[in-house]
Design an enzyme around this catalytic site. Structure first.
Site, PDB file in Angstrom:
ATOM      1  N   GLU A 162      29.253  55.721  95.311  1.00 50.75           N
ATOM      2  CA  GLU A 162      28.948  56.812  94.390  1.00 50.75           C
ATOM      3  C   GLU A 162      28.345  56.195  93.130  1.00 50.75           C
ATOM      4  O   GLU A 162      28.919  55.292  92.530  1.00 50.75           O
ATOM      5  CB  GLU A 162      30.223  57.614  94.069  1.00 50.75           C
ATOM      6  CG  GLU A 162      29.940  58.797  93.162  1.00 50.75           C
ATOM      7  CD  GLU A 162      30.875  59.989  93.387  1.00 50.75           C
ATOM      8  OE1 GLU A 162      31.688  59.974  94.321  1.00 50.75           O
ATOM      9  OE2 GLU A 162      30.763  60.954  92.593  1.00 50.75           O
ATOM     10  N   ARG A 163      27.166  56.687  92.785  1.00 48.63           N
ATOM     11  CA  ARG A 163      26.449  56.165  91.605  1.00 48.63           C
ATOM     12  C   ARG A 163      26.147  54.675  91.734  1.00 48.63           C
ATOM     13  O   ARG A 163      26.186  53.936  90.737  1.00 48.63           O
ATOM     14  CB  ARG A 163      27.227  56.429  90.317  1.00 48.63           C
ATOM     15  CG  ARG A 163      27.715  57.846  90.160  1.00 48.63           C
ATOM     16  CD  ARG A 163      26.623  58.856  90.337  1.00 48.63           C
ATOM     17  NE  ARG A 163      27.102  60.232  90.270  1.00 48.63           N
ATOM     18  CZ  ARG A 163      26.344  61.281  90.561  1.00 48.63           C
ATOM     19  NH1 ARG A 163      25.100  61.124  90.962  1.00 48.63           N
ATOM     20  NH2 ARG A 163      26.832  62.496  90.468  1.00 48.63           N
ATOM     21  N   ASN A 205      36.942  59.240  93.657  1.00 51.76           N
ATOM     22  CA  ASN A 205      36.918  60.406  94.539  1.00 51.76           C
ATOM     23  C   ASN A 205      37.361  59.889  95.900  1.00 51.76           C
ATOM     24  O   ASN A 205      36.602  59.208  96.587  1.00 51.76           O
ATOM     25  CB  ASN A 205      35.516  61.006  94.641  1.00 51.76           C
ATOM     26  CG  ASN A 205      35.101  61.684  93.339  1.00 51.76           C
ATOM     27  OD1 ASN A 205      35.923  62.304  92.668  1.00 51.76           O
ATOM     28  ND2 ASN A 205      33.830  61.567  92.979  1.00 51.76           N
ATOM     29  N   LYS A 285      42.253  59.952  89.885  1.00 50.19           N
ATOM     30  CA  LYS A 285      41.426  61.030  89.361  1.00 50.19           C
ATOM     31  C   LYS A 285      42.036  62.315  89.906  1.00 50.19           C
ATOM     32  O   LYS A 285      41.945  62.577  91.107  1.00 50.19           O
ATOM     33  CB  LYS A 285      39.983  60.856  89.842  1.00 50.19           C
ATOM     34  CG  LYS A 285      39.058  62.047  89.518  1.00 50.19           C
ATOM     35  CD  LYS A 285      37.609  61.762  89.928  1.00 50.19           C
ATOM     36  CE  LYS A 285      36.698  62.940  89.629  1.00 50.19           C
ATOM     37  NZ  LYS A 285      35.277  62.652  89.909  1.00 50.19           N
ATOM     38  N   GLU A 289      36.819  67.643  88.708  1.00 51.41           N
ATOM     39  CA  GLU A 289      35.679  67.852  89.605  1.00 51.41           C
ATOM     40  C   GLU A 289      36.139  68.144  91.033  1.00 51.41           C
ATOM     41  O   GLU A 289      35.737  67.476  91.985  1.00 51.41           O
ATOM     42  CB  GLU A 289      34.733  66.644  89.539  1.00 51.41           C
ATOM     43  CG  GLU A 289      34.194  66.427  88.135  1.00 51.41           C
ATOM     44  CD  GLU A 289      33.149  65.316  88.025  1.00 51.41           C
ATOM     45  OE1 GLU A 289      33.228  64.335  88.780  1.00 51.41           O
ATOM     46  OE2 GLU A 289      32.257  65.449  87.161  1.00 51.41           O
ATOM     47  N   ARG A 322      43.255  58.880  85.022  1.00 52.62           N
ATOM     48  CA  ARG A 322      42.003  59.155  84.291  1.00 52.62           C
ATOM     49  C   ARG A 322      42.060  60.480  83.536  1.00 52.62           C
ATOM     50  O   ARG A 322      42.662  61.447  83.997  1.00 52.62           O
ATOM     51  CB  ARG A 322      40.810  59.140  85.254  1.00 52.62           C
ATOM     52  CG  ARG A 322      40.603  57.774  85.880  1.00 52.62           C
ATOM     53  CD  ARG A 322      39.468  57.766  86.880  1.00 52.62           C
ATOM     54  NE  ARG A 322      38.153  57.672  86.299  1.00 52.62           N
ATOM     55  CZ  ARG A 322      37.161  58.525  86.522  1.00 52.62           C
ATOM     56  NH1 ARG A 322      37.334  59.611  87.256  1.00 52.62           N
ATOM     57  NH2 ARG A 322      35.979  58.342  85.982  1.00 52.62           N
ATOM     58  N   ARG A 339      33.036  71.389  77.077  1.00 51.65           N
ATOM     59  CA  ARG A 339      33.425  70.238  77.898  1.00 51.65           C
ATOM     60  C   ARG A 339      33.827  69.046  77.031  1.00 51.65           C
ATOM     61  O   ARG A 339      34.738  68.293  77.388  1.00 51.65           O
ATOM     62  CB  ARG A 339      32.269  69.894  78.833  1.00 51.65           C
ATOM     63  CG  ARG A 339      32.514  68.663  79.650  1.00 51.65           C
ATOM     64  CD  ARG A 339      31.532  68.598  80.795  1.00 51.65           C
ATOM     65  NE  ARG A 339      31.486  67.249  81.327  1.00 51.65           N
ATOM     66  CZ  ARG A 339      30.689  66.869  82.312  1.00 51.65           C
ATOM     67  NH1 ARG A 339      29.864  67.746  82.875  1.00 51.65           N
ATOM     68  NH2 ARG A 339      30.693  65.627  82.752  1.00 51.65           N
ATOM     69  N   ASP A 368      30.039  62.210  79.399  1.00 52.80           N
ATOM     70  CA  ASP A 368      29.932  61.449  80.639  1.00 52.80           C
ATOM     71  C   ASP A 368      28.875  60.353  80.561  1.00 52.80           C
ATOM     72  O   ASP A 368      27.836  60.455  81.205  1.00 52.80           O
ATOM     73  CB  ASP A 368      29.598  62.427  81.781  1.00 52.80           C
ATOM     74  CG  ASP A 368      29.849  61.806  83.144  1.00 52.80           C
ATOM     75  OD1 ASP A 368      30.428  60.715  83.197  1.00 52.80           O
ATOM     76  OD2 ASP A 368      29.459  62.427  84.140  1.00 52.80           O
ATOM     77  N   GLU A 390      37.309  53.443  79.352  1.00 54.49           N
ATOM     78  CA  GLU A 390      36.468  53.320  80.555  1.00 54.49           C
ATOM     79  C   GLU A 390      34.999  53.320  80.162  1.00 54.49           C
ATOM     80  O   GLU A 390      34.512  54.247  79.513  1.00 54.49           O
ATOM     81  CB  GLU A 390      36.751  54.492  81.511  1.00 54.49           C
ATOM     82  CG  GLU A 390      35.874  54.490  82.762  1.00 54.49           C
ATOM     83  CD  GLU A 390      36.212  55.620  83.760  1.00 54.49           C
ATOM     84  OE1 GLU A 390      37.376  56.076  83.795  1.00 54.49           O
ATOM     85  OE2 GLU A 390      35.305  56.049  84.487  1.00 54.49           O
ATOM     86  N   GLU A 396      24.237  55.097  85.667  1.00 57.81           N
ATOM     87  CA  GLU A 396      24.014  56.459  86.161  1.00 57.81           C
ATOM     88  C   GLU A 396      23.050  57.253  85.281  1.00 57.81           C
ATOM     89  O   GLU A 396      22.111  57.863  85.773  1.00 57.81           O
ATOM     90  CB  GLU A 396      25.362  57.190  86.266  1.00 57.81           C
ATOM     91  CG  GLU A 396      25.215  58.637  86.706  1.00 57.81           C
ATOM     92  CD  GLU A 396      26.556  59.335  86.917  1.00 57.81           C
ATOM     93  OE1 GLU A 396      27.610  58.727  86.660  1.00 57.81           O
ATOM     94  OE2 GLU A 396      26.541  60.503  87.341  1.00 57.81           O
ATOM     95  N   TRP A 544      28.039  73.374  84.763  1.00 58.25           N
ATOM     96  CA  TRP A 544      28.749  72.132  84.446  1.00 58.25           C
ATOM     97  C   TRP A 544      29.106  71.962  82.970  1.00 58.25           C
ATOM     98  O   TRP A 544      29.853  71.058  82.605  1.00 58.25           O
ATOM     99  CB  TRP A 544      27.928  70.932  84.910  1.00 58.25           C
ATOM    100  CG  TRP A 544      27.886  70.849  86.402  1.00 58.25           C
ATOM    101  CD1 TRP A 544      26.988  71.466  87.223  1.00 58.25           C
ATOM    102  CD2 TRP A 544      28.811  70.164  87.260  1.00 58.25           C
ATOM    103  NE1 TRP A 544      27.289  71.188  88.532  1.00 58.25           N
ATOM    104  CE2 TRP A 544      28.396  70.395  88.590  1.00 58.25           C
ATOM    105  CE3 TRP A 544      29.934  69.371  87.023  1.00 58.25           C
ATOM    106  CZ2 TRP A 544      29.084  69.861  89.686  1.00 58.25           C
ATOM    107  CZ3 TRP A 544      30.607  68.833  88.115  1.00 58.25           C
ATOM    108  CH2 TRP A 544      30.184  69.084  89.422  1.00 58.25           C
TER     109      TRP A 544
HETATM  110  O1  GCW Z   1      29.788  60.893  85.912  1.00 60.53           O
HETATM  111  C1  GCW Z   1      30.432  61.634  86.829  1.00 60.53           C
HETATM  112  C2  GCW Z   1      29.738  61.209  88.047  1.00 60.53           C
HETATM  113  C3  GCW Z   1      30.577  61.346  89.281  1.00 60.53           C
HETATM  114  C4  GCW Z   1      31.906  60.633  89.033  1.00 60.53           C
HETATM  115  C5  GCW Z   1      32.583  61.282  87.842  1.00 60.53           C
HETATM  116  C6  GCW Z   1      33.880  60.591  87.472  1.00 60.53           C
HETATM  117  C7  GCW Z   1      33.258  59.420  90.567  1.00 60.53           C
HETATM  118  O2  GCW Z   1      28.529  61.909  88.168  1.00 60.53           O
HETATM  119  O3  GCW Z   1      29.872  60.772  90.329  1.00 60.53           O
HETATM  120  O4  GCW Z   1      32.729  60.637  90.158  1.00 60.53           O
HETATM  121  O5  GCW Z   1      31.760  61.212  86.737  1.00 60.53           O
HETATM  122  O6  GCW Z   1      33.846  59.768  86.573  1.00 60.53           O
HETATM  123  O7  GCW Z   1      34.901  60.863  88.066  1.00 60.53           O
END
Ligand code: GCW
Length: 682
Positions: A162-163, A205, A285, A289, A322, A339, A368, A390, A396, A544
């Site tokens: 992921e990413r 995730n 986590k 999301e 987290r 957010r 983010d 973190e 990303e 979002w």
């Molecule tokens: O930045 C977002 C990302 C997700 C990521 C999430 C997170 C791992 O787009 O891909 O999931 O944050 O930090 O949990």
């Protein structure tokens, strides 16, 4: 060689001369210990020296005889013990080391109180040698400032990341753990050499098969990873699925207050520790999301994390929980939901309720990992709770390793930020190193940027972010330039023109990327889902919660207490005042905190609209110059390395123009205000 695989551990041969002669004296290593990490240290030291000097040093398993590099924990090696007095010994912490040269006796001693300390000392000496430092007058003690210096892999067991922007996972393929343990070992080397001591090996995730990493089907293989990392002083953690009791346990609930659920996790912990006695703990986590969490059962995050902490406690394990918890199904008409506020609103009132082996992991900013965000106001706001920060090494939102963006200067700004949490002197770095509140656990975490690309990070120069992260976690006082220079010398050798050129490129890269992407702290403006490339309204009409609210009059998010979402009030004292007022808000964050007309005049003297045009024209031009600067280095490094970077920089220069044009045309058409310089805007 030209693929970049050795990264900063290439240990370039030095030419005959004074420095060579100085180093060549130390062609013998003496050591008496044989434990795992010390053995690693010896093999690293021999390998490094062999490469730098062209001769393998002799390794003597007795602590006597010069010339030598004597290494050992205190009390194990006569030369080490003779070299370091009690003062030095007591100054060396659990992972620290002391190094001292005795030129007359042609000896360098590296002493520590643990194997890890020895390993860090060895890598320190190698770093000095591979950056061309003098080593016959050393007298130093180093201790890591942060206790946890962690890497988070977002790798999935199907081999995807992921990413991830540097190929596939080095850990997994086809729902199995890889058989290529050599590559994992080489990764451990890179991490340990930069100071890392913890790693979570799967995506936060946690999907179906990853949930099963906690079962006998996978645990023996996970234990193999743990063994590799252990020999480099790195503890292994797993990301867990909060709903594991349901998904792999056969229970009908994951309610943290349900006795059967608690019992299940206790059993699970016992099983994991039976396979990996020094297992680090769980990274979680939850309720984020669409991932499961305690909210499903009307429990809060203290209930959820404490249940896991209780299960890990008997073994010394920790829960890293987290704080990336927010409503990702917003309605834009609801202007009270913000957010940016979410992490603080969710966690602040739980202060004092977490067990002492729980650490809250908070992203550096409230949104983010954007190219520019304010610092998360949650960090430092919970004095009775362990916290760690973190960062995101993987790029990303900062060009996905196709664009150059050296992130250390951004992280330095975050770490130096004064929160006033306990009056003056309450910088972020003092909160996350645990010293401000005297926390039991604290530190750094960051999402890795590596994959199975030959050069690890896709963009060769993105290796500097991985290296720099480790160095900064070790010591947040190090300067961004200093770290970059170390990395350049180790990676490319010491040609001065080359060092100066690459240093300049790295140091201006964040500002360049910022200037042609989303303006003045407003963020986003990327294509949804994959997040690469410009799309001003990409997220504007989705749920979002990442709005910019641009219309024909103005742009920005009103986060003031007076008329907006009230986010600004999550900051203390002078910070609140500075952000709340449109007059004092720093330009680079103006649109994060305020909605202003396009003709609003910045501190710089320019209007918002003119600033947008200027920075975008300049940014694209500066991206073009990066390419030219790199081209000037043709011939001064390995051709393969040069080519790799040249092609990325060419792509960046092209793509920067696309950003420039998309952003400029959007704001020209929205505002109807022409560029004062009459440049071409579509
Ligand atoms: O930045 C977002 C990302 C997700 C990521 C999430 C997170 C791992 O787009 O891909 O999931 O944050 O930090 O949990």
């Amino acid at each position: 060689s030209g693929d970049g695989y050795q990264a900063w551990l290439g240990f370039h041969r030095i030419a005959p001369g004074e420095l060579y002669d100085q180093y060549a004296v130390y062609n013998r290593i003496t050591v008496t210990e044989k434990d795992d990490i010390v053995r690693t240290a010896i093999s690293e030291l021999s390998r490094g020296i062999a490469s730098i000097l062209g001769n393998e040093p002799e390794v003597a398993e007795s602590g006597v005889g010069v010339p030598c590099i004597a290494i050992g924990t205190f009390g194990s090696n006569p030369i080490v013990d003779r070299t370091f007095g009690n003062d030095t010994r007591s100054a060396v912490g659990p992972e620290g080391f002391a190094i001292k040269s005795d030129k007359d006796n042609r000896c360098i001693a590296i002493g520590a109180s643990s194997g890890s300390g020895i390993l860090y000392g060895v890598f320190h000496l190698l770093r000095l040698m591979s950056t061309g430092a003098t080593i016959d007058k050393l007298d130093l003690v180093e201790n890591p400032v942060n206790m946890l210096r962690m890497i988070n892999q977002w790798d999935n067991i199907d081999g995807s990341i992921e990413r991830g922007y540097a190929g596939k996972s080095i850990f997994y393929a086809n729902n199995r753990i890889t058989g290529d343990l050599e590559r994992v070992r080489d990764y451990a080397r890179l991490l340990a050499s930069s100071g890392i001591n913890a790693i979570s090996i799967n995506n936060v995730n946690v999907h179906k098969y990853e949930s099963m990493l906690l079962t006998q089907e996978y645990l023996p293989d996970v234990a193999k990873f743990a063994a590799i990392f252990r020999s480099y002083g790195i503890k292994l953690f797993l990301s867990i699925n909060y709903a594991s009791p349901l998904e792999i346990g056969g229970l009908s609930t994951a309610d943290p207050l349900d006795p059967a659920v608690r019992e299940w996790w206790r059993g699970k912990a016992a099983e994991v520790y039976a396979a990996i006695p020094d297992f680090g703990g769980f990274l979680v986590k939850a309720d984020s999301e669409n991932r499961p969490g305690p909210f499903t059962y009307d429990r809060d995050h203290a209930d959820g994390s404490n249940m896991l902490a209780e299960a890990l406690k008997p073994y010394g394990g920790i829960v890293i929980w987290r704080c990336f918890v927010y409503n990702c199904k917003q309605d834009w008409r609801d202007r009270t939901t913000d957010r940016a506020r979410a992490a603080y609103d969710h966690f602040k009132l739980l202060d004092g309720r977490f067990m002492d082996n729980v650490i809250l992991q908070v992203k550096n900013g409230p949104m983010d990992f954007q190219v520019r965000e304010p610092v998360s106001p949650l960090i430092g706001a919970m004095e009775a709770t362990n916290q760690m920060i973190e960062f995101q090494i993987t790029q990303e939102y900062t060009g996905q390793q196709r664009h150059l963006c050296y992130l250390i200067p951004q992280w330095k700004e975050v770490l130096d930020f004064e929160t006033y949490a306990k009056g003056e002197g309450s910088s972020i770095k003092r909160i996350v190193d645990g010293s401000l509140y005297g926390n039991r656990f604290s530190g750094f975490a960051a999402v890795s940027n590596i994959g199975n690309d030959a050069n690890w990070t896709g963009h060769l120069l993105a290796q500097a972010n991985l290296y720099g992260y480790g160095r900064l976690a070790w010591n947040p006082e190090l300067a961004a330039e200093g770290i970059a220079e170390e990395w350049i010398r180790q990676t490319f050798g010491g040609n001065e023109k080359l060092v100066r050129t690459i240093l300049g490129m790295l140091m201006e890269s964040w500002s360049i990327y910022e200037s042609y992407t989303a303006p003045l702290g407003v963020g986003w403006m990327v294509n949804p889902d994959h997040h690469y490339g410009p799309n001003v309204d990409g997220y504007e009409y989705s749920k979002w919660g990442t709005y910019h609210f641009a219309d024909c009059y103005g742009i920005g998010v009103d986060r003031t207490q007076a008329s907006g979402t009230g986010y600004a009030a999550q900051y203390r004292g002078a910070n609140y005042d500075r952000y709340e007022s449109v007059e004092s808000c720093p330009d680079e964050l103006l649109l994060f905190f305020h909605h202003v007309p396009y003709a609003h005049v910045l501190h710089s003297g320019k209007t918002v609209i003119q600033h947008i045009y200027d920075t975008h024209f300049e940014g694209a031009e500066r991206a073009e110059q990066l390419k030219a600067k790199w081209d000037s280095l043709t011939g001064s490094m390995d051709e393969g390395l040069h080519k790799q970077v040249a092609s990325r920089l060419a792509e960046q220069a092209e793509h920067a123009k696309e950003w420039r044009d998309m952003i400029n045309t959007y704001f020209y058409r929205k505002s109807g205000i022409a560029d004062q310089l009459g440049r071409k805007i579509y």
